[in-house]
Design a protein around this motif. Sequence first.
Motif, PDB file in Angstrom:
ATOM      1  N   GLY A  84       4.470  17.307   5.454  1.00  0.00           N
ATOM      2  CA  GLY A  84       4.526  15.938   4.955  1.00  0.00           C
ATOM      3  C   GLY A  84       5.620  15.126   5.609  1.00  0.00           C
ATOM      4  O   GLY A  84       5.464  13.914   5.828  1.00  0.00           O
ATOM      5  N   HIS A  85       6.722  15.775   5.936  1.00  0.00           N
ATOM      6  CA  HIS A  85       7.811  15.075   6.626  1.00  0.00           C
ATOM      7  C   HIS A  85       7.373  14.633   8.022  1.00  0.00           C
ATOM      8  O   HIS A  85       7.737  13.541   8.477  1.00  0.00           O
ATOM      9  CB  HIS A  85       9.034  15.978   6.727  1.00  0.00           C
ATOM     10  CG  HIS A  85       9.672  16.283   5.411  1.00  0.00           C
ATOM     11  ND1 HIS A  85      10.728  17.145   5.288  1.00  0.00           N
ATOM     12  CD2 HIS A  85       9.404  15.841   4.153  1.00  0.00           C
ATOM     13  CE1 HIS A  85      11.097  17.223   4.024  1.00  0.00           C
ATOM     14  NE2 HIS A  85      10.294  16.443   3.317  1.00  0.00           N
ATOM     15  N   ILE A  86       6.599  15.464   8.696  1.00  0.00           N
ATOM     16  CA  ILE A  86       6.096  15.085  10.020  1.00  0.00           C
ATOM     17  C   ILE A  86       5.161  13.888   9.898  1.00  0.00           C
ATOM     18  O   ILE A  86       5.212  12.954  10.713  1.00  0.00           O
ATOM     19  CB  ILE A  86       5.382  16.273  10.691  1.00  0.00           C
ATOM     20  CG1 ILE A  86       6.372  17.410  10.953  1.00  0.00           C
ATOM     21  CG2 ILE A  86       4.697  15.832  11.992  1.00  0.00           C
ATOM     22  CD1 ILE A  86       5.741  18.668  11.506  1.00  0.00           C
ATOM     23  N   ARG A  87       4.328  13.905   8.874  1.00  0.00           N
ATOM     24  CA  ARG A  87       3.403  12.788   8.665  1.00  0.00           C
ATOM     25  C   ARG A  87       4.178  11.475   8.477  1.00  0.00           C
ATOM     26  O   ARG A  87       3.810  10.436   9.046  1.00  0.00           O
ATOM     27  CB  ARG A  87       2.537  13.080   7.442  1.00  0.00           C
ATOM     28  CG  ARG A  87       1.439  12.057   7.183  1.00  0.00           C
ATOM     29  CD  ARG A  87       0.647  12.458   5.951  1.00  0.00           C
ATOM     30  NE  ARG A  87      -0.412  11.502   5.664  1.00  0.00           N
ATOM     31  CZ  ARG A  87      -1.151  11.526   4.573  1.00  0.00           C
ATOM     32  NH1 ARG A  87      -0.935  12.478   3.666  1.00  0.00           N
ATOM     33  NH2 ARG A  87      -2.097  10.620   4.375  1.00  0.00           N
ATOM     34  N   LEU A  88       5.251  11.514   7.700  1.00  0.00           N
ATOM     35  CA  LEU A  88       6.049  10.310   7.480  1.00  0.00           C
ATOM     36  C   LEU A  88       6.772   9.894   8.759  1.00  0.00           C
ATOM     37  O   LEU A  88       6.829   8.704   9.100  1.00  0.00           O
ATOM     38  CB  LEU A  88       7.054  10.556   6.349  1.00  0.00           C
ATOM     39  CG  LEU A  88       8.005   9.415   5.992  1.00  0.00           C
ATOM     40  CD1 LEU A  88       7.274   8.096   5.801  1.00  0.00           C
ATOM     41  CD2 LEU A  88       8.794   9.770   4.732  1.00  0.00           C
ATOM     42  N   ALA A  89       7.305  10.865   9.496  1.00  0.00           N
ATOM     43  CA  ALA A  89       7.989  10.547  10.757  1.00  0.00           C
ATOM     44  C   ALA A  89       7.035   9.885  11.746  1.00  0.00           C
ATOM     45  O   ALA A  89       7.409   8.934  12.446  1.00  0.00           O
ATOM     46  CB  ALA A  89       8.580  11.824  11.354  1.00  0.00           C
ATOM     47  N   LYS A  90       5.807  10.368  11.802  1.00  0.00           N
ATOM     48  CA  LYS A  90       4.827   9.759  12.707  1.00  0.00           C
ATOM     49  C   LYS A  90       4.508   8.323  12.310  1.00  0.00           C
ATOM     50  O   LYS A  90       4.233   7.476  13.168  1.00  0.00           O
ATOM     51  CB  LYS A  90       3.565  10.621  12.750  1.00  0.00           C
ATOM     52  CG  LYS A  90       3.768  11.929  13.510  1.00  0.00           C
ATOM     53  CD  LYS A  90       2.693  12.947  13.217  1.00  0.00           C
ATOM     54  CE  LYS A  90       1.397  12.652  13.903  1.00  0.00           C
ATOM     55  NZ  LYS A  90       0.423  13.755  13.756  1.00  0.00           N
ATOM     56  N   GLN A  91       4.578   8.033  11.012  1.00  0.00           N
ATOM     57  CA  GLN A  91       4.372   6.653  10.583  1.00  0.00           C
ATOM     58  C   GLN A  91       5.544   5.764  11.021  1.00  0.00           C
ATOM     59  O   GLN A  91       5.337   4.614  11.422  1.00  0.00           O
ATOM     60  CB  GLN A  91       4.208   6.589   9.067  1.00  0.00           C
ATOM     61  CG  GLN A  91       3.825   5.206   8.550  1.00  0.00           C
ATOM     62  CD  GLN A  91       2.487   4.722   9.089  1.00  0.00           C
ATOM     63  OE1 GLN A  91       1.498   5.456   9.059  1.00  0.00           O
ATOM     64  NE2 GLN A  91       2.441   3.492   9.603  1.00  0.00           N
ATOM     65  N   LEU A  92       6.759   6.295  10.962  1.00  0.00           N
ATOM     66  CA  LEU A  92       7.912   5.542  11.454  1.00  0.00           C
ATOM     67  C   LEU A  92       7.755   5.230  12.942  1.00  0.00           C
ATOM     68  O   LEU A  92       8.100   4.128  13.403  1.00  0.00           O
ATOM     69  CB  LEU A  92       9.200   6.335  11.221  1.00  0.00           C
ATOM     70  CG  LEU A  92       9.598   6.641   9.778  1.00  0.00           C
ATOM     71  CD1 LEU A  92      10.874   7.473   9.751  1.00  0.00           C
ATOM     72  CD2 LEU A  92       9.773   5.368   8.966  1.00  0.00           C
ATOM     73  N   ILE A  93       7.239   6.194  13.688  1.00  0.00           N
ATOM     74  CA  ILE A  93       6.991   5.977  15.123  1.00  0.00           C
ATOM     75  C   ILE A  93       5.929   4.905  15.311  1.00  0.00           C
ATOM     76  O   ILE A  93       6.094   3.977  16.115  1.00  0.00           O
ATOM     77  CB  ILE A  93       6.577   7.303  15.786  1.00  0.00           C
ATOM     78  CG1 ILE A  93       7.720   8.316  15.728  1.00  0.00           C
ATOM     79  CG2 ILE A  93       6.143   7.060  17.233  1.00  0.00           C
ATOM     80  CD1 ILE A  93       7.300   9.735  16.081  1.00  0.00           C
TER      81      ILE A  93
END
Length: 295
Positions: free
Chosen positions: A170-179
């Motif tokens: 889930g943290h990766i999913r959120l980080a990808k949204q920041l990108i």
Amino acid sequence: MNFEVIVTCAVTGAGDTVGKHPGVPVTPDQIAQAAIDAAKAGATAAHLHVRDPQTGKGSRDPELFRRAVDIVRASNTDVVINLTAGMGGDWMISEDDPCRAGPGTDMIGPEERLRHVELLRPEICSLDCGSMNFGDGNYVYMSTPPYLRRMAALIKEWGVKPELEVFDLGHIRLAKQLIKDGLIEDPPMFQICLGIPWGADQSVDNMKAMKDQLPANASWASFGISRMQMPMAAAAVAMGGNVRVGLEDNLYLDRGVLASNAQLVERVVGIIERMGARVLTPAEARRKLGLKKQA
């Protein structure tokens, strides 16, 4: 396989390790010297927390960060400086009233979490990409999407590279949204954190599952804790990643043998070289990651 590896040494952390190992750095001088020693042993980068010199507990005092960073920068030893920005998100639920913060809570806003980063402008700072249960108590680390967006925007404004620390998918999913939102500059830099209760467990399968969800152009590293530090380092190199070692994550060189940061770096450098790879210098890592060195 990664044949040109960035080695980061996390020299102290903020956990309750001081009473378990007399060599855990506490004062700014000790923390700076540990970073210098790690660099001399072959580390490309040093990840720095600071601690209260009187109690040994983790601190977010900008003055303590300044003293440690100034010593490293004034030394003749080059190393990429990576500062934590993970302090200030600790919420301890009160036993008496779940709606209130209990003893040990340290909860502050985005700007204050980054005060030392604004002051010192390191090449890299961490950005913990989500909230999670921490350990078996009523302790929750809180890093919400609005906080992360604000922190990412400030880090980008200051020309610092965020190390996107991810503890589960889930943290990766959120980080990808920041990108996607344009808050993280290319190439993004991830740290896959394994073994922390209660994030993803440390295993090759979990590392691969998380690595496979990263953007194609991402630079990434991973670490495991305690006895799995070196196995996870070897797995990361084999899968194309970089590595992190150090006393923040593991206190032992061998079973029953307490380690120094420099010894852990020397051990992982030996593993990397026996795998047919080499460790990048700080200058090479700056070029590869697009880092901005500031005096």
